[in-house]
Design a protein around this motif. Structure first.
Motif, PDB file in Angstrom:
ATOM      1  N   CYS A  19       0.851  -1.195   0.000  1.00  0.00           N
ATOM      2  CA  CYS A  19       0.000   0.000   0.000  1.00  0.00           C
ATOM      3  C   CYS A  19       0.880   1.236   0.000  1.00  0.00           C
ATOM      4  O   CYS A  19       1.877   1.294   0.727  1.00  0.00           O
ATOM      5  CB  CYS A  19      -0.895   0.016   1.231  1.00  0.00           C
ATOM      6  SG  CYS A  19      -1.976  -1.403   1.324  1.00  0.00           S
ATOM      7  N   ARG A  20       0.497   2.193  -0.814  1.00  0.00           N
ATOM      8  CA  ARG A  20       1.206   3.470  -0.864  1.00  0.00           C
ATOM      9  C   ARG A  20       0.184   4.580  -1.024  1.00  0.00           C
ATOM     10  O   ARG A  20      -0.855   4.379  -1.649  1.00  0.00           O
ATOM     11  CB  ARG A  20       2.163   3.509  -2.056  1.00  0.00           C
ATOM     12  CG  ARG A  20       3.282   2.510  -1.939  1.00  0.00           C
ATOM     13  CD  ARG A  20       4.229   2.645  -3.079  1.00  0.00           C
ATOM     14  NE  ARG A  20       3.631   2.047  -4.271  1.00  0.00           N
ATOM     15  CZ  ARG A  20       4.248   1.958  -5.427  1.00  0.00           C
ATOM     16  NH1 ARG A  20       5.447   2.441  -5.588  1.00  0.00           N
ATOM     17  NH2 ARG A  20       3.653   1.390  -6.459  1.00  0.00           N
ATOM     18  N   TRP A  21       0.479   5.726  -0.461  1.00  0.00           N
ATOM     19  CA  TRP A  21      -0.361   6.881  -0.694  1.00  0.00           C
ATOM     20  C   TRP A  21       0.516   8.103  -0.787  1.00  0.00           C
ATOM     21  O   TRP A  21       1.624   8.139  -0.264  1.00  0.00           O
ATOM     22  CB  TRP A  21      -1.462   7.040   0.346  1.00  0.00           C
ATOM     23  CG  TRP A  21      -1.105   6.848   1.766  1.00  0.00           C
ATOM     24  CD1 TRP A  21      -0.645   7.771   2.645  1.00  0.00           C
ATOM     25  CD2 TRP A  21      -1.198   5.627   2.510  1.00  0.00           C
ATOM     26  NE1 TRP A  21      -0.448   7.212   3.872  1.00  0.00           N
ATOM     27  CE2 TRP A  21      -0.779   5.896   3.815  1.00  0.00           C
ATOM     28  CE3 TRP A  21      -1.594   4.338   2.190  1.00  0.00           C
ATOM     29  CZ2 TRP A  21      -0.740   4.921   4.806  1.00  0.00           C
ATOM     30  CZ3 TRP A  21      -1.552   3.368   3.169  1.00  0.00           C
ATOM     31  CH2 TRP A  21      -1.136   3.674   4.459  1.00  0.00           C
ATOM     32  N   SER A  32      -3.580  10.366  -3.594  1.00  0.00           N
ATOM     33  CA  SER A  32      -3.573   9.086  -4.285  1.00  0.00           C
ATOM     34  C   SER A  32      -3.396   7.964  -3.259  1.00  0.00           C
ATOM     35  O   SER A  32      -2.583   8.077  -2.348  1.00  0.00           O
ATOM     36  CB  SER A  32      -2.421   9.040  -5.296  1.00  0.00           C
ATOM     37  OG  SER A  32      -2.309   7.759  -5.868  1.00  0.00           O
ATOM     38  N   MET A  34      -2.790   3.791  -3.431  1.00  0.00           N
ATOM     39  CA  MET A  34      -2.525   2.674  -4.331  1.00  0.00           C
ATOM     40  C   MET A  34      -2.388   1.387  -3.530  1.00  0.00           C
ATOM     41  O   MET A  34      -1.711   1.359  -2.502  1.00  0.00           O
ATOM     42  CB  MET A  34      -1.243   2.928  -5.115  1.00  0.00           C
ATOM     43  CG  MET A  34      -1.331   4.118  -6.050  1.00  0.00           C
ATOM     44  SD  MET A  34       0.264   4.554  -6.758  1.00  0.00           S
ATOM     45  CE  MET A  34       1.007   5.432  -5.387  1.00  0.00           C
ATOM     46  N   VAL A  35      -3.046   0.341  -3.989  1.00  0.00           N
ATOM     47  CA  VAL A  35      -2.926  -0.983  -3.388  1.00  0.00           C
ATOM     48  C   VAL A  35      -2.508  -1.937  -4.494  1.00  0.00           C
ATOM     49  O   VAL A  35      -3.132  -1.984  -5.549  1.00  0.00           O
ATOM     50  CB  VAL A  35      -4.256  -1.451  -2.762  1.00  0.00           C
ATOM     51  CG1 VAL A  35      -4.141  -2.880  -2.258  1.00  0.00           C
ATOM     52  CG2 VAL A  35      -4.684  -0.519  -1.647  1.00  0.00           C
ATOM     53  N   GLN A  36      -1.440  -2.673  -4.262  1.00  0.00           N
ATOM     54  CA  GLN A  36      -0.987  -3.705  -5.202  1.00  0.00           C
ATOM     55  C   GLN A  36      -1.061  -5.047  -4.489  1.00  0.00           C
ATOM     56  O   GLN A  36      -0.550  -5.178  -3.373  1.00  0.00           O
ATOM     57  CB  GLN A  36       0.456  -3.466  -5.627  1.00  0.00           C
ATOM     58  CG  GLN A  36       0.655  -2.240  -6.476  1.00  0.00           C
ATOM     59  CD  GLN A  36       2.124  -2.042  -6.772  1.00  0.00           C
ATOM     60  OE1 GLN A  36       2.907  -1.832  -5.865  1.00  0.00           O
ATOM     61  NE2 GLN A  36       2.475  -2.109  -8.049  1.00  0.00           N
ATOM     62  N   ASP A  45      -7.717  -4.629  -7.383  1.00  0.00           N
ATOM     63  CA  ASP A  45      -6.970  -3.664  -6.567  1.00  0.00           C
ATOM     64  C   ASP A  45      -7.709  -2.335  -6.425  1.00  0.00           C
ATOM     65  O   ASP A  45      -7.669  -1.708  -5.363  1.00  0.00           O
ATOM     66  CB  ASP A  45      -5.572  -3.429  -7.147  1.00  0.00           C
ATOM     67  CG  ASP A  45      -4.666  -4.644  -7.016  1.00  0.00           C
ATOM     68  OD1 ASP A  45      -5.072  -5.639  -6.376  1.00  0.00           O
ATOM     69  OD2 ASP A  45      -3.547  -4.593  -7.557  1.00  0.00           O
ATOM     70  N   GLY A  46      -8.401  -1.913  -7.463  1.00  0.00           N
ATOM     71  CA  GLY A  46      -9.160  -0.660  -7.405  1.00  0.00           C
ATOM     72  C   GLY A  46     -10.244  -0.680  -6.340  1.00  0.00           C
ATOM     73  O   GLY A  46     -10.483   0.319  -5.662  1.00  0.00           O
ATOM     74  N   GLU A  49      -8.558  -0.293  -3.018  1.00  0.00           N
ATOM     75  CA  GLU A  49      -8.177   1.105  -2.787  1.00  0.00           C
ATOM     76  C   GLU A  49      -9.362   1.896  -2.242  1.00  0.00           C
ATOM     77  O   GLU A  49      -9.218   2.674  -1.292  1.00  0.00           O
ATOM     78  CB  GLU A  49      -7.658   1.732  -4.074  1.00  0.00           C
ATOM     79  CG  GLU A  49      -6.325   1.182  -4.504  1.00  0.00           C
ATOM     80  CD  GLU A  49      -5.935   1.548  -5.924  1.00  0.00           C
ATOM     81  OE1 GLU A  49      -6.701   2.275  -6.614  1.00  0.00           O
ATOM     82  OE2 GLU A  49      -4.860   1.104  -6.358  1.00  0.00           O
TER      83      GLU A  49
END
Length: 116
Positions: A19-21, A32, A34-36, A45-46, A49
């Motif tokens: 996870c990143r934001w 933003s 983001m989940v991968q 993934d969307g 998120e």
């Protein structure tokens, strides 16, 4: 952030997650998220998120509050690393202190509910 990814994996929504934001100066909410899941997710993934944005308060204040970062625990985290440890509480100097709050998976059920 590890804390959010651990909750995704604990909810069995993916076998692995990152996870990143991203933030902009002067904007409290991330611009933003983001989940991968590297192809291991049970939902796209969307959708994860969107669920992360719904369940977690990712403002700086929200993160500080959720992880109890205003109560420093330097001595406990200075030895043997600070990731991969079990969270626990202990009385220190007359107050209860929570250790390794970033390892909790207390939002897993909320993530599952957000995806229904």
């Amino acid at each position: 952030m590890r804390w959010v990814a651990k909750n995704i994996v604990a909810a069995k929504l993916a076998r692995a997650a990152r996870c990143r934001w991203l933030y902009a100066i002067g904007v409290a909410d991330p611009v933003s998220v983001m989940v991968q899941t590297f192809g291991t997710g049970t939902v796209p993934d969307g959708r994860l998120e969107a669920a992360v944005r719904e369940v977690f308060d990712l403002t700086p204040r929200g993160i500080i509050t959720a992880l109890k970062l205003r109560k420093p625990i330097y001595s406990a985290t200075s030895a043997y690393g600070h990731f991969g440890r079990k969270p626990y509480s202990r009385r220190v100097d007359g107050r209860v202190v929570d250790f390794f709050t970033w390892e909790r998976t207390d939002k897993a059920q909320a993530l599952i509910r957000a995806l229904r």
